[in-house]
Design a protein around this motif. Structure first.
Motif, PDB file in Angstrom:
ATOM      1  N   UNK A   1       8.517  -4.399  -0.504  1.00  0.00           N
ATOM      2  CA  UNK A   1       7.919  -3.056  -0.572  1.00  0.00           C
ATOM      3  C   UNK A   1       7.747  -2.609  -2.024  1.00  0.00           C
ATOM      4  N   UNK A   2       8.686  -2.989  -2.887  1.00  0.00           N
ATOM      5  CA  UNK A   2       8.627  -2.505  -4.264  1.00  0.00           C
ATOM      6  C   UNK A   2       7.571  -3.233  -5.092  1.00  0.00           C
ATOM      7  N   UNK A   3       7.451  -4.550  -4.920  1.00  0.00           N
ATOM      8  CA  UNK A   3       6.396  -5.251  -5.680  1.00  0.00           C
ATOM      9  C   UNK A   3       5.023  -4.769  -5.225  1.00  0.00           C
ATOM     10  N   UNK A   4       4.900  -4.478  -3.925  1.00  0.00           N
ATOM     11  CA  UNK A   4       3.603  -4.020  -3.401  1.00  0.00           C
ATOM     12  C   UNK A   4       3.287  -2.606  -3.886  1.00  0.00           C
ATOM     13  N   UNK A   5       4.284  -1.730  -3.897  1.00  0.00           N
ATOM     14  CA  UNK A   5       4.031  -0.363  -4.368  1.00  0.00           C
ATOM     15  C   UNK A   5       3.612  -0.347  -5.842  1.00  0.00           C
ATOM     16  N   UNK A   6       4.257  -1.174  -6.664  1.00  0.00           N
ATOM     17  CA  UNK A   6       3.885  -1.182  -8.095  1.00  0.00           C
ATOM     18  C   UNK A   6       2.430  -1.577  -8.274  1.00  0.00           C
ATOM     19  N   UNK A   7       2.003  -2.569  -7.506  1.00  0.00           N
ATOM     20  CA  UNK A   7       0.608  -2.985  -7.659  1.00  0.00           C
ATOM     21  C   UNK A   7      -0.345  -1.986  -7.000  1.00  0.00           C
ATOM     22  N   UNK A   8       0.095  -1.379  -5.893  1.00  0.00           N
ATOM     23  CA  UNK A   8      -0.764  -0.413  -5.195  1.00  0.00           C
ATOM     24  C   UNK A   8      -1.178   0.725  -6.133  1.00  0.00           C
TER      25      UNK A   8
END
Lengths: 127, 447
Positions: free
Chosen positions: B257-264
């Motif tokens: 969830x955190x790697x995806x949120x940073x890129x989002x």
């Protein structure tokens, strides 16, 4: 309520990006319990103060409660942007870590949720 | 369930050239319809490509084109994995010819390659419109490149027409994902909800490993395994435009969830109005769901009617930048480095603004005016590299800075070593909007 002061990176992570002379920096809560602290303490005025030496003209904060994340858009903070700045880091890629060092107050009962090593090397941390 | 897999093997010009191998392995193993995309353009890349094309009319496309494709092209063609990219840069047709040649070198039949046209607005017929939009900025400067960010429609049409490989120039990054999804699922160009969702899937993919553990690690705080063999991302897209982000099994990195949120949120301004040529995407109510290790679903994205105008990036010649560096170490290193900086300032008086950094004490956080450096105190001992940078329209003045830094060897403070200097021509960039109607896009199949 007793609180302790920690750098923002212990409750959130983030990444900076650039478009022209504008930087955006995300601040994403490590835990849902930290989200209200970010909303309350990491506001536009705090970010404007932190970056004041780079003369931003405006800071806009967008809140994304379902992601427990905030997005800061900082105008005119990149010395003209990637093609005009003389900075080694002309994109301002490193600026997320300037924001992540902002001191924040955390209730002591949340201390167990803090990220990172307890014996932090950052001198800003005090109990 | 009809599932479309889209893997991304490059997030910028200069990305790892072996990235595609693991992605293609995973796409072949999964079977089913799939695409491989490469995103290789940034604000300046196109201008550099235009300069390369001036020197070589057949050049001007992604310099690493062959290095990126050679390891995987034959497998993609054999397994029906279609390729979509903006690696055509300033010469999509030249890139297409080079890819056909590569396929033949690899013993494959010539593939069906489509070339996307319409993004290049550097021609004289656009100059009036650009001058009007950028008024005083251009001021008779020599335009190196002017490209509109164009969308997915021509990509989808090319794929529907049977293209195995689609090569464009300034295709917007998310459109590399939207085009394949539109073609595969048969979406209309005004299906804003689906295109909005697919756009944010494309946004997650477009920086390659930045969603799967790249540009994320911070030891002790954000640890990522296998950084030297990061798995590049694959999106499993469904008919409604939502997707699960994953990466090849056994690869390094992580999708959570955190790697995806940073890129989002990467390079997003108003999260409710992420504007692309295809749609205005809205992540105001978006959520990420961790389904399993390295499997994250993005839901709740919305889409609104696309903008009437297209964003255009204009690059122009803007002079020269010179840099020089010298190191000081040990007792009073900081003081000696500052004296070197003062000496250069005096010698270069009148040549324009200098930027001074003390690498090891204060460099990238500071602004060009040195406000932060002035307020940063010296340390008793240290290891400091003084850097000075200058921009000037006049090449000779820029070169003078290089010589002045070099002269610190004999004339500067004690114990300075390791001088390096560099000179390069600089490009300015400005953005403006052009009405969509002025920028028609189309595709042609390579003969």
């Amino acid at each position: 309520m007793t609180t302790r002061t920690v750098p923002l990176w212990r409750i959130a992570h983030g990444r900076s990006g650039d478009k022209g002379n504008r930087s955006n920096i995300s601040v994403i809560a490590w835990e849902p319990e930290f989200w209200p602290l970010i909303v309350e303490q990491v506001d536009e005025a705090a970010v404007l103060r932190l970056f004041a030496f780079r003369h931003p003209t405006r800071v806009t904060r967008y809140l994304l409660p379902k992601l427990a994340a905030a997005n800061f858009v900082i105008d005119d903070v990149l010395d003209g942007g990637v093609n005009d700045s003389l900075n080694l880091d002309s994109h301002g890629k490193s600026l997320s870590f300037l924001l992540l060092d902002l001191p924040v107050q955390v209730p002591t009962e949340l201390a167990a949720l803090l990220r990172g090593p307890e014996a932090s090397i950052t001198p800003k941390e005090t109990t | 369930m009809d599932l479309l897999r889209i893997g991304c093997a490059a997030g910028f010009s200069g990305d790892r050239t072996d990235a595609a191998i693991g992605v293609v392995d995973a796409l072949v193993a999964a079977g089913g319809p799939s695409f491989l995309i490469f995103e290789t353009l940034a604000e300046r890349t196109l201008a550099l490509a235009q300069l390369a094309r001036r020197k070589d009319p057949e050049g001007g496309y992604e310099p690493l084109l062959v290095d990126m494709l050679r390891p995987v092209l034959a497998r993609c063609l054999r397994h029906g994995i279609r390729i979509v990219s903006n690696f055509g840069a300033a010469n999509p047709e030249g890139a297409a010819r080079r890819i056909r040649k590569l396929a033949l070198e690899l013993g494959m039949p010539a593939p069906v390659i489509a070339v996307i046209k319409g993004d290049d607005v550097s021609g004289p017929e656009y100059r009036t419109a650009l001058d009007a939009a950028l008024s005083t900025v251009l001021d008779h400067r020599t335009i190196v490149s002017a490209n509109a960010y164009i969308g997915a429609e021509a990509v989808a049409q090319a794929l529907t027409a049977g293209a195995q490989i689609v090569v464009g120039g300034r295709l917007a990054d998310p459109s590399l994902t939207v085009g394949p999804a539109m073609a595969h699922f048969g979406w209309r160009a005004d299906d804003w909800e689906r295109i909005g969702r697919a756009t944010m899937v494309g946004h997650l993919l477009e920086c390659g490993a930045q969603v799967s553990g790249g540009y994320y690690a911070d030891p002790g705080v954000k640890d990522i395994p296998g950084m030297a063999r990061l798995g590049y991302p694959i999106a499993e897209v469904t008919e409604d435009g939502t997707a699960i982000i994953t990466k090849p099994a056994g690869s390094g990195g992580r999708v959570d969830a955190h790697t995806v949120k940073e890129q989002l949120l990467y390079e997003i301004h108003d999260p409710c109005a992420y504007m692309t040529p295809d749609v205005v995407a809205d992540i105001g109510d978006a959520e990420v769901q961790e389904l399993a290790p390295d499997r994250v679903r993005l839901v709740g994205v919305r889409g609104h009617c696309r903008p009437d105008d297209l964003k255009v990036n204009v690059c122009f010649e803007s002079g020269w930048q010179a840099e020089g560096e010298i190191s000081y170490s040990g007792p009073r290193a900081d003081g000696r480095a500052r004296l070197a900086a003062e000496t250069i300032r005096e010698r270069m008086a009148g040549a324009g603004r200098l930027r001074i950094d003390l690498i090891g004490n204060c460099s990238v956080f500071g602004d060009d005016d040195g406000v932060l450096l002035e307020s940063t105190g010296a340390r008793a001992s240290g290891d400091v590299r003084m850097r000075v940078a200058l921009r000037n329209d006049d090449r000779a003045e820029a070169e003078r800075l290089e010589r002045e830094v070099l002269a610190l060897y004999c004339c500067g403070p004690a114990g300075g070593g390791g001088v390096r200097t560099a000179l390069r021509p600089t490009l300015g960039t400005r953005s403006c909007l052009l009405p969509r109607a002025l920028v028609p896009t189309s595709f042609t199949l390579l003969d």
